[in-house]
Write a protein that holds these residues in place. Structure first.
Motif, mmCIF file in Angstrom:
data_model
loop_
_atom_site.group_PDB
_atom_site.id
_atom_site.type_symbol
_atom_site.label_atom_id
_atom_site.label_comp_id
_atom_site.label_asym_id
_atom_site.label_seq_id
_atom_site.Cartn_x
_atom_site.Cartn_y
_atom_site.Cartn_z
ATOM 1 N N ARG A 265 41.970 32.910 47.094
ATOM 2 C CA ARG A 265 41.015 32.583 48.167
ATOM 3 C C ARG A 265 39.571 32.749 47.682
ATOM 4 O O ARG A 265 38.700 31.919 47.971
ATOM 5 C CB ARG A 265 41.266 33.496 49.372
ATOM 6 C CG ARG A 265 42.512 33.180 50.164
ATOM 7 C CD ARG A 265 42.504 33.883 51.526
ATOM 8 N NE ARG A 265 43.819 33.808 52.120
ATOM 9 C CZ ARG A 265 44.702 34.802 52.157
ATOM 10 N NH1 ARG A 265 44.399 35.966 51.612
ATOM 11 N NH2 ARG A 265 45.880 34.639 52.727
ATOM 12 N N ILE A 266 39.314 33.836 46.952
ATOM 13 C CA ILE A 266 37.959 34.077 46.435
ATOM 14 C C ILE A 266 37.562 32.977 45.460
ATOM 15 O O ILE A 266 36.420 32.468 45.485
ATOM 16 C CB ILE A 266 37.885 35.458 45.766
ATOM 17 C CG1 ILE A 266 38.029 36.570 46.822
ATOM 18 C CG2 ILE A 266 36.577 35.634 44.992
ATOM 19 C CD1 ILE A 266 38.202 37.956 46.247
ATOM 20 N N ASP B 298 51.400 40.611 44.927
ATOM 21 C CA ASP B 298 51.446 39.290 45.563
ATOM 22 C C ASP B 298 50.249 39.090 46.495
ATOM 23 O O ASP B 298 49.594 38.042 46.479
ATOM 24 C CB ASP B 298 52.751 39.121 46.353
ATOM 25 C CG ASP B 298 53.966 39.055 45.432
ATOM 26 O OD1 ASP B 298 53.771 38.742 44.240
ATOM 27 O OD2 ASP B 298 55.084 39.310 45.908
ATOM 28 N N GLN B 299 49.981 40.121 47.309
ATOM 29 C CA GLN B 299 48.851 40.023 48.245
ATOM 30 C C GLN B 299 47.526 39.922 47.503
ATOM 31 O O GLN B 299 46.645 39.130 47.871
ATOM 32 C CB GLN B 299 48.847 41.255 49.169
ATOM 33 C CG GLN B 299 47.766 41.215 50.235
ATOM 34 C CD GLN B 299 47.960 40.070 51.217
ATOM 35 O OE1 GLN B 299 49.083 39.805 51.647
ATOM 36 N NE2 GLN B 299 46.885 39.377 51.545
ATOM 37 N N GLU B 300 47.391 40.718 46.439
ATOM 38 C CA GLU B 300 46.143 40.690 45.675
ATOM 39 C C GLU B 300 45.940 39.348 44.980
ATOM 40 O O GLU B 300 44.818 38.858 44.858
ATOM 41 C CB GLU B 300 46.130 41.834 44.639
ATOM 42 C CG GLU B 300 46.101 43.230 45.246
ATOM 43 C CD GLU B 300 44.881 43.429 46.139
ATOM 44 O OE1 GLU B 300 43.774 42.967 45.771
ATOM 45 O OE2 GLU B 300 45.035 44.025 47.222
ATOM 46 N N LEU B 301 47.033 38.715 44.527
ATOM 47 C CA LEU B 301 46.929 37.394 43.903
ATOM 48 C C LEU B 301 46.479 36.346 44.925
ATOM 49 O O LEU B 301 45.644 35.475 44.619
ATOM 50 C CB LEU B 301 48.276 37.003 43.282
ATOM 51 C CG LEU B 301 48.309 35.678 42.509
ATOM 52 C CD1 LEU B 301 47.274 35.691 41.372
ATOM 53 C CD2 LEU B 301 49.695 35.411 41.961
#
Length: 200
Positions: free
Chosen positions: A175-176, A167-170
């Motif tokens: 954002r990127i 979830d955090q990586e998504l």
């Protein structure tokens, strides 16, 4: 695998040894000439080692070989009267004589031991001793299993804690992507402005 090897090499061997000791104890009690006066020294008693007298040096696997003496088994050519008169009785004694049966009962109740390392107890006491060992090993095994399961769960949770949080990586990826899109818009705007300046 380690637990399976330990069961095979230690626990099951100890269990087999306990059962063999019980079998040897029972055979020895019934083969004593003091218990059955119709027997001579070295004769097989009420219980036998595959039909033969028990050899104290051959105890391994005895619990699988223990059997009733064929002399008291009519199906094997024996006589039921020998239950009353003794395994080695040549002639039938008086009906209703319970002396031999009482001697066998007394043999079960007497405190004996087949080995110096085993405490002298009654037959039921010897059985209880081995059953207690089984119960102790079972409780110890369950404790070890519970400990191993708890340790595995703890290590698994620690591994998950250090792993990738999808979830955090998504969220980071979104954002990127937004930052890249914004930068692309800036570059496009600058390109249009330079083109306009070049045309003046």
């Amino acid at each position: 695998l380690g637990a399976s090897f330990k069961s095979r090499d230690d626990d099951l061997v100890a269990a087999q040894t306990g059962l063999d000791e019980i079998a040897a104890d029972l055979i020895t009690r019934f083969a004593d000439p003091a218990t059955d006066p119709t027997l001579g020294p070295g004769d097989a008693g009420l219980l036998t080692d595959n039909g033969l007298a028990h050899d104290p040096l051959d105890i391994v696997g005895l619990s699988q070989r223990i059997s009733i003496n064929m002399a008291v088994d009519p199906a094997q050519g024996g006589s039921l009267s020998r239950w009353r008169d003794g395994v080695g009785a040549v002639i039938a004694g008086p009906t209703g004589n319970a002396d031999q049966l009482n001697r066998w009962i007394d043999a079960l109740a007497s405190r004996q031991s087949i080995d110096a390392g085993i405490p002298a107890q009654t037959a039921s006491g010897q059985i209880a001793r081995v059953a207690s060992q089984f119960a102790t090993n079972s409780v110890r095994g369950n404790e070890l299993l519970s400990f191993a399961a708890a340790r595995r769960d703890t290590l698994y949770q620690a591994e998950l804690g250090q792993g990738v949080d999808s979830d955090q990586e998504l969220q980071n990826l979104l954002r990127i992507e937004q930052a890249y899109a914004a930068n692309a818009k800036v570059v496009q705007t600058i390109s249009v402005m330079i083109q306009t300046l070049m045309e003046i």
